[in-house]
Scaffold this active site. Structure first.
Site, PDB file in Angstrom:
ATOM      1  N   ASP A 185      -2.530  -4.639   1.638  1.00  0.00           N
ATOM      2  CA  ASP A 185      -4.108  -3.771   0.679  1.00  0.00           C
ATOM      3  C   ASP A 185      -5.282  -5.082   0.779  1.00  0.00           C
ATOM      4  O   ASP A 185      -6.032  -5.338  -0.041  1.00  0.00           O
ATOM      5  CB  ASP A 185      -4.114  -3.456  -0.188  1.00  0.00           C
ATOM      6  CG  ASP A 185      -2.340  -2.556   0.037  1.00  0.00           C
ATOM      7  OD1 ASP A 185      -1.726  -1.874   0.504  1.00  0.00           O
ATOM      8  OD2 ASP A 185      -1.886  -2.222  -1.109  1.00  0.00           O
ATOM      9  N   GLN A 219      -3.412 -11.202  -1.078  1.00  0.00           N
ATOM     10  CA  GLN A 219      -3.446 -10.009  -1.926  1.00  0.00           C
ATOM     11  C   GLN A 219      -4.829  -8.748  -2.515  1.00  0.00           C
ATOM     12  O   GLN A 219      -5.238  -9.818  -3.299  1.00  0.00           O
ATOM     13  CB  GLN A 219      -2.167  -9.540  -2.625  1.00  0.00           C
ATOM     14  CG  GLN A 219      -2.115  -8.602  -2.979  1.00  0.00           C
ATOM     15  CD  GLN A 219      -0.759  -8.024  -3.754  1.00  0.00           C
ATOM     16  OE1 GLN A 219       0.246  -8.710  -4.386  1.00  0.00           O
ATOM     17  NE2 GLN A 219      -0.462  -6.744  -3.880  1.00  0.00           N
ATOM     18  N   ASP A 220      -5.367  -8.107  -2.061  1.00  0.00           N
ATOM     19  CA  ASP A 220      -6.483  -7.378  -2.632  1.00  0.00           C
ATOM     20  C   ASP A 220      -7.739  -8.399  -2.294  1.00  0.00           C
ATOM     21  O   ASP A 220      -8.449  -8.804  -3.576  1.00  0.00           O
ATOM     22  CB  ASP A 220      -6.076  -6.911  -4.262  1.00  0.00           C
ATOM     23  CG  ASP A 220      -5.203  -6.122  -3.960  1.00  0.00           C
ATOM     24  OD1 ASP A 220      -4.697  -5.342  -3.517  1.00  0.00           O
ATOM     25  OD2 ASP A 220      -4.852  -5.746  -5.024  1.00  0.00           O
ATOM     26  N   GLN A 264      -2.681 -10.336  -7.184  1.00  0.00           N
ATOM     27  CA  GLN A 264      -3.524  -9.210  -7.108  1.00  0.00           C
ATOM     28  C   GLN A 264      -4.356 -10.642  -7.254  1.00  0.00           C
ATOM     29  O   GLN A 264      -4.644 -11.197  -8.196  1.00  0.00           O
ATOM     30  CB  GLN A 264      -4.016  -8.571  -7.679  1.00  0.00           C
ATOM     31  CG  GLN A 264      -2.846  -6.987  -6.952  1.00  0.00           C
ATOM     32  CD  GLN A 264      -1.579  -6.907  -8.027  1.00  0.00           C
ATOM     33  OE1 GLN A 264      -1.081  -7.934  -8.861  1.00  0.00           O
ATOM     34  NE2 GLN A 264      -1.223  -5.686  -7.673  1.00  0.00           N
ATOM     35  N   ARG A 319      -2.668   1.842   4.034  1.00  0.00           N
ATOM     36  CA  ARG A 319      -1.858   3.016   4.033  1.00  0.00           C
ATOM     37  C   ARG A 319      -2.715   3.610   2.286  1.00  0.00           C
ATOM     38  O   ARG A 319      -3.659   2.764   1.999  1.00  0.00           O
ATOM     39  CB  ARG A 319      -0.264   2.507   3.211  1.00  0.00           C
ATOM     40  CG  ARG A 319      -1.192   1.253   2.487  1.00  0.00           C
ATOM     41  CD  ARG A 319       0.425   1.233   1.382  1.00  0.00           C
ATOM     42  NE  ARG A 319       0.065  -0.378   0.514  1.00  0.00           N
ATOM     43  CZ  ARG A 319       0.614  -0.315  -0.358  1.00  0.00           C
ATOM     44  NH1 ARG A 319       2.589  -0.543   0.241  1.00  0.00           N
ATOM     45  NH2 ARG A 319       0.516  -1.737  -0.537  1.00  0.00           N
TER      46      ARG A 319
END
Length: 640
Positions: A202, A178-179, A156, A258
């Site tokens: 995500d 990521q993130d 992250q 998600r």
């Protein structure tokens, strides 16, 4: 003895740490609250309430963005702009909740870059400490810059952590892996317009109510785009409207989202989806229980990744009626006032987008199946300079695009300014680009412009804007080799009305703004009126509600304004030659015969050409586009 030495060493270590801390603090204070232009350190912490310039080359007020943030007065009484000039700013920044009503404006996302490289694998850092930019403040605008985390695929690594309310990001690039961005805060409302957002897993996550409008969402690996955690009591989560979903080469299995938490909401409306989007669309994060509370939906998805028939059974396809509920007003509805310091909704003034080339084609092709829309393709021999600001309004800039013949040398040539139509409430400058390019290829300097429409500001704001654009073009004549004694103004429909009014009010200060940034006059030497009404209140006119919205009232309520805005009633010896190009609809030519009679009496040249069986915006389509270009060229060469 050993104990005494040990104690002495510990005391020495504490002293060293204290000195390092003190020196570091002193060094930091040398940077914060200093104006590098004069080299003097000033105690400005929390005092500045005027516009600020940050520049790495020392030409601004501060060298670092962090310094500017330290200097801004808490809870500003009026909005200010922090202009961040071109440069790469490697800074880890936090905007506290006490900073409000600030616009952070860069030189463009490719030029002004805010960057850092923290991540969860670094010094036991967690996701929410890995940010490059952390935003707690409210009523903030970020425009024309990049926010990035360059840590790479190491876990992250947040670029943007936004939890403030009433946040606007326009033409920003948000980059990471990521993130990438944490758009969160259960009472946070965030608006992303014309942004580019990239990431791996995500990369848009959190609990905020966030609208992404006309953004590019770029997936760098096979994974998940969104991970919303919308609270149960919040009406809207993430809404993507008119966005384009793209991916890196080789990426072929990406989920729309998600649910990070129960009740996650994510909706895609009118979005173009690449073939990297999996047919099932959504993932339940391994929880059948989350399927019961999650609200994932789509409406009018297009592209190879749009496949509603194959979507998971617990996702929704919005009906036409349900889709209508996803307006900015509904999405951003809150318990407090929605008006900003400029009198608009905090997410920007509303704009009617009903008048476009595609909507017009859909409308008129039903009865005229042979018409062909003319798109703004590149034309050989024409140079383009796009998105040039010509007027600052405080809350936004008005822009124009300029098109020039290649290899024109130093010889000055005539100019044409194009004003788009749309009932004074819709349309945009791109509608006139094909005409502008085609005439640039024939030897003119041409420009298309923004102006304020009725939902943003009523008459005479749009008139002021057109005249200010003319002044800007003349002020910059040397840059484009424009002959300032040969400037024409052309407009279609509402733009034709504006063009005629501007051309018949040369030298009349009543029709000009008090904007002090210009030095030239707003006079033009020719008018091309394409189906633009010349008289709002006239036996042949049938103008009603749309005109009243722009003019601030009906003809009964403000008759003097209706006459003041009518070119017919302003004709005098100030007028200039006019080319009237008409569609088949007489109501758009109200007052034309009377105006020609007046021009004849004054010895001012005019021409009329009509296109039988043509739609109202005929200049947008073939077979009328080319004759419009040729007639305009022929007319201007005749009078000049």
């Amino acid at each position: 003895m050993n104990l005494a030495i040990s104690l002495l060493c510990r005391k020495s270590l504490v002293l060293v740490i204290f000195l390092i801390s003190t020196l570091s603090h002193l060094s930091f204070s040398q940077q914060v609250n200093s104006y590098p232009k004069d080299g003097k350190i000033k105690d400005l912490k929390g005092k500045v309430q005027e516009d600020i310039v940050v520049a790495k080359d020392g030409s601004g007020d501060f060298l670092y963005i962090a310094d500017a943030l330290e200097a801004i007065r808490v809870y500003l009484p009026k909005p200010i702009t922090v202009y961040i000039k071109e440069g790469v700013y490697k800074e880890k920044l936090e905007i506290p909740g006490t900073i409000t009503n600030v616009t952070f404006k860069g030189d463009g996302p490719d030029k002004t870059i805010i960057t850092f490289d923290d991540h969860t694998g670094k010094n036991y850092m967690d996701t929410f400490d890995s940010y490059t930019l952390l935003v707690w403040g409210n009523s903030l605008i970020f425009r024309d810059l990049t926010i990035q985390n360059t840590a790479g695929s190491v876990g992250q690594a947040v670029a943007l952590h936004a939890e403030g309310d009433r946040l606007v990001f326009e033409n920003c690039h948000i980059k990471g892996d990521q993130d990438t961005m944490f758009a969160s805060g259960e009472n946070s409302r965030q608006y992303y317009k014309d942004c580019y957002i990239e990431g791996t897993t995500d990369f848009i996550f959190g609990s905020a109510t966030a609208l992404f409008e006309k953004c590019e969402i770029y997936s760098k690996t096979n994974s998940y785009i969104t991970a919303a955690s919308t609270p149960n009591w919040v009406d809207y989560g993430y809404v993507f409207n008119g966005c384009k979903l793209t991916a890196a080469e080789g990426v072929n299995r990406v989920f729309l989202g998600r649910p990070w938490r129960d009740y996650a909401q994510t909706v895609f409306i009118d979005c173009e989806m690449g073939d990297h989007i999996v047919p099932e669309g959504w993932h339940n994060w391994g929880s059948l229980e989350k399927e019961k509370t999650t609200y994932y939906a789509e409406y009018n998805s297009i592209g190879p990744g749009a496949n509603m028939k194959s979507r998971v059974g617990w996702a929704h396809e919005l009906t036409d009626e349900e889709a209508l509920a996803f307006t900015k007003e509904n999405i951003f509805k809150g318990s407090g006032k929605s008006i900003n310091a400029y009198g608009f909704a905090w997410y920007g003034y509303e704009k009617d987008t009903s008048f476009t080339l595609n909507s017009s084609y859909k409308k008129y092709s039903k009865n005229l199946p042979d018409i062909q829309p003319v798109y703004a393709a590149s034309i050989g021999g024409v140079q383009e300079e796009m998105n040039i600001p010509y007027k600052k309004l405080g809350y936004r800039e008005l822009k124009l695009d300029v098109f020039c013949p290649e290899n024109q040398g130093t010889k000055t040539i005539p100019g044409i300014l194009f004003v788009h139509g749309g009932g004074w409430k819709s349309g945009d400058r791109s509608l006139q680009i094909p005409l502008a390019k085609a005439l640039a290829a024939k030897g003119y300097i041409t420009a298309v412009m923004d102006y304020r429409l009725s939902l943003e500001a009523p008459y005479p704001a749009g008139v002021h804007d057109v005249k200010d654009a003319i002044k800007w073009i003349k002020d910059h004549a040397n840059e484009f080799n424009v002959d300032t004694t040969r400037i024409a103004i052309s407009g279609g429909s509402a733009g034709g009305q504006l063009a005629a009014l501007v051309g018949t009010t040369n030298g009349m200060k009543k029709y000009e703004s008090d904007h002090g940034d210009y030095h030239s006059s707003a006079d033009v030497q020719a008018i091309i009126d394409m189906d633009g009404v010349l008289a709002f209140h006239h036996p042949e006119s049938s103008e009603g509600t749309v005109a009243a919205e722009w003019l601030g009232g009906t003809s009964e309520e403000v008759p003097e304004v209706w006459d003041e805005a009518s070119a017919l009633y302003q004709v005098s010896d100030r007028a200039v030659p006019v080319l009237f190009l008409n569609s088949q609809y007489p109501r758009f030519h109200a007052g034309q015969d009377d105006m020609i009679q007046k021009l004849d009496q004054l010895g001012i040249y005019s021409e009329v050409h009509s296109f039988p069986n043509s739609p109202h915006p005929y200049w947008l389509f073939e077979p009328w586009f080319t004759p419009t270009v040729n007639l305009t060229d022929k007319f201007l060469r005749k009078i000049w």
